[in-house]
Motif scaffolding. Sequence first.
Motif: not given
Length: 137
Positions: A58, A94, A54, A56, A96
């Motif tokens: 931010h 992903t 993964e 991420v 966030q």
Amino acid sequence: MPRPADQYYAPNRPRDEVRAQLRRDQLRLRACQASLGLVGRDVLGLAVEPRQDEVVLHAAVVRETPEAVRDLHDIAAELKLLLVGGPDDRSDITTQVHVGLPCPATWPGHDHALVYLAKWDEVAAVDAERERERAEV
């Protein structure tokens, strides 16, 4: 096969640590490329964190507007394209989102590979704009 950069990078570090650093640097570079022209005025900070299978992204934003969400989605999509054919080809990407300043104490992205961090005078201008909007309501 050893690469020339290995001897300059970290001659005494374990291979796993060197690989992790190279992956982090590669993801930071690709995230920078992916975000060109897509960091809107509501984005105060952007960082990338490599995880197992993964990646991420931010983001610290002034407020979660439809434009900011769309820009972050576009950055993630562009990053996915830039990773095709590499070791993170199948990694999930992903996002966030943190609403607020990109302070080390409150923003989780601050501990990872920073891609963008707004200048403090820009942050002050954004805060002033937010205060004006509250006063108008």
